[in-house]
Design an enzyme around this catalytic site. Structure first.
Site, short mmCIF file in Angstrom:
data_model
loop_
_atom_site.label_atom_id
_atom_site.label_comp_id
_atom_site.label_asym_id
_atom_site.label_seq_id
_atom_site.Cartn_x
_atom_site.Cartn_y
_atom_site.Cartn_z
N GLU A 166 0.77 -0.90 -0.04
CA GLU A 166 -0.03 -0.29 0.29
C GLU A 166 1.22 1.17 0.14
O GLU A 166 1.71 1.40 0.82
CB GLU A 166 -1.17 -0.47 1.73
N LYS A 219 -9.90 0.91 -1.89
CA LYS A 219 -9.52 0.61 -0.50
C LYS A 219 -11.01 0.53 0.59
O LYS A 219 -11.69 1.93 -0.08
CB LYS A 219 -9.05 1.20 0.40
N CYS A 225 -4.69 -3.43 3.17
CA CYS A 225 -5.03 -2.92 4.77
C CYS A 225 -6.29 -3.46 5.42
O CYS A 225 -6.50 -3.94 6.24
CB CYS A 225 -4.05 -1.58 4.64
#
Length: 509
Positions: free
Chosen positions: A265, A340, A374
């Site tokens: 990321e 995300k 993440c």
């Protein structure tokens, strides 16, 4: 059962075994007169399908057998009885081009029951089904204890009670314990079977390795090699310097014939140093201008190095909104974007980022995959939806500053691997960026996690990189182990969910 046994042998039936085969059959079916195969029947079976006829020998004596044919699936789907399925003993129904291994007999001499010899025969049949690339094993099993309950239970109710172990049937209980499932009840199946009241249960075992359209090239891969890049944050003079370092790692993992190269990321954050005179929110929006050139370059590298690239993540501006996105650049030249969904409080506070609104999986030449960035991995609902869509490998590019933040990602990733019966690969950044605001330090230990069962490492960790050291982690994952787990695992988490009580579903926008 004999007191002492020296040797048990499983092999294909030979015609020379006939006399012993007949004797064992007569002993196995005392309630059914003349219930043995004639010599000409066995000779005919061996002539058309020798590999499908199996015997068990104990100390050289035939004590059990499993006989079968290959038939067309449409024949099984039709209403049929035993005589019809074996072509009235002509075996004309045998079709080498068929999809189904049909069991026409299985028995164990009563003196040798209790040794699980029947299970050996069934396991051998399953192995044969897989070797011949057949879709399933099907047969109609007798229910010999049904006659004791026929005056008060319908066949359907009887089967339900056997399945719930309220009743025991010597045939059906055994079949169910060998992973066969009930298709339907057959009436008037075997003439003269008074114990079953001439009812039978059509049972099926599915070959999870069946390939409907086998190909010589572009076959579905079973062992997938992952190349995970634990990226060192370093000062980069310009975009070309980023490309040079990225291509170095792509070249390395491609040289080991990896199927995927995975970046972390926000690994492009060093380019933000040029915008340190701006506010953090302004600087990351300037960084977002590099996202499209990076996508295009990674597409070219995916083709050049014949590898699928997961580009970690980077800021992306769309209609004035800032997102954290990445690109799956496939080796066929196509690319897809993932976003995300759950952005952290820090991303909102310092950068004004928004979360994406689409949950999806991706089809690749290595099967279906999922990608989460993440913080997303800390929300189990998203990956469960992906698992329901057939995801086998979940990739998680991440960026964590401290060890406790990393631990959240690690343990949640391990949980996702267990609960979704899939592999989870995480890749992170290490080092520090003293000249970039809001990107000071990084902590990472790139890893691949597995489900928790006998076929996998006991700690659920396939491999781990050295913490906080720039390196690559190259790992093979076997999708066949997942197939086995889904069907035959110690626990079957996906199958055993109580969907009658709760469900997780995707809301369509």
């Amino acid at each position: 059962m004999q007191a002492k046994i020296k040797k048990v042998e499983l092999r294909n039936l030979a015609f020379e075994d006939y006399k012993q085969l007949k004797n064992s059959m007569v002993e196995s079916y005392p309630e059914m007169a003349d219930s043995y195969w004639r010599a000409n029947d066995i000779e005919r079976l061996l002539g058309i399908f020798p590999e499908g006829q199996l015997v068990i020998l104990v100390d050289g004596k035939v004590v059990g057998s499993a006989l079968s044919l290959i038939v067309a699936e449409k024949l099984v789907d039709k209403k049929h009885n035993y005589s019809q399925i074996i072509g009235d003993y002509s075996f004309s129904t045998h079709n080498p081009q068929g999809e189904i291994l049909y069991g026409i007999d299985v028995f164990i001499h009563p003196n040798y029951r209790g040794l699980r010899l029947g299970r050996r025969l069934y396991d051998a049949r399953k192995e044969l089904c897989e070797q011949l690339n057949l879709k399933a094993i099907v047969f109609a099993g007798r229910i010999p204890s049904y006659g004791q309950y026929s005056n008060k239970l319908t066949p359907t109710k009887y089967i339900e009670k056997v399945k719930s172990k309220q009743l025991h049937d010597p045939v059906l209980s055994f079949q169910l314990s060998n992973d066969f499932h009930v298709l339907r009840i057959m009436k008037n199946y075997l003439a003269g079977d008074e114990d079953s009241k001439e009812f039978a249960v059509l049972l099926e075992w599915n070959n999870i390795y069946f390939d409907e359209s086998p190909r010589l090239i572009n076959t579905e891969k079973n062992v997938i090699r992952l190349g995970l890049i634990q990226w060192q944050m370093r000062s980069l003079g310009n975009l070309e310097a980023l490309f040079e370092q990225s291509e170095f790692f792509i070249d390395v993992v491609s040289g080991y014939t990896c199927d995927f190269a995975v970046f972390p990321e926000l690994f492009i954050a060093p380019l933000m140093a040029d915008y340190n005179h701006l506010t953090e929110a302004e600087a990351i929006r300037e960084l977002a201008k590099h996202s499209e050139p990076i996508r295009k370059r990674f597409q070219e590298l995916a083709i050049s190095y014949n590898i699928n690239i997961i580009s970690g993540s980077m800021p992306y501006l769309e209609n004035g909104n800032l997102y954290n996105v990445g690109f799956l650049c496939k080796r066929d030249g196509t690319s897809e974007m993932y976003t995300k969904i759950h952005v952290t409080p820090n991303e909102v506070q310092h950068w004004g980022m928004k979360g994406g609104s689409e949950i999806k999986t991706f089809d690749t030449d290595c099967g279906k995959i999922g990608i989460m960035i993440c913080y997303d991995v800390e929300f189990p609902e998203v990956s469960r939806i992906m698992a329901d869509e057939g995801m086998n490998i979940l990739f998680v590019p991440f960026l964590t500053d401290t060890q406790n933040a990393y631990i959240r990602v690690k343990h949640c990733a391990q949980a996702r691997a267990i609960e979704n019966e899939c592999y989870v690969a995480i890749a992170g950044c290490v080092g520090n960026l003293p000249k970039v605001n809001n990107m000071d330090i990084q902590y990472a230990q790139t890893a691949v996690f597995t489900p928790s069962d006998f076929a996998f490492p006991s700690n659920g960790i396939k491999a781990e990189a050295t913490p906080n050291t720039e390196m690559t982690l190259i790992v093979d994952v076997d999708l066949r182990l997942l197939k086995e787990l889904h069907e035959h695992g110690s626990v079957r988490i996906l199958k055993d969910r109580r969907t009658d009580l709760y469900q997780i579903k995707k809301i369509e926008n």
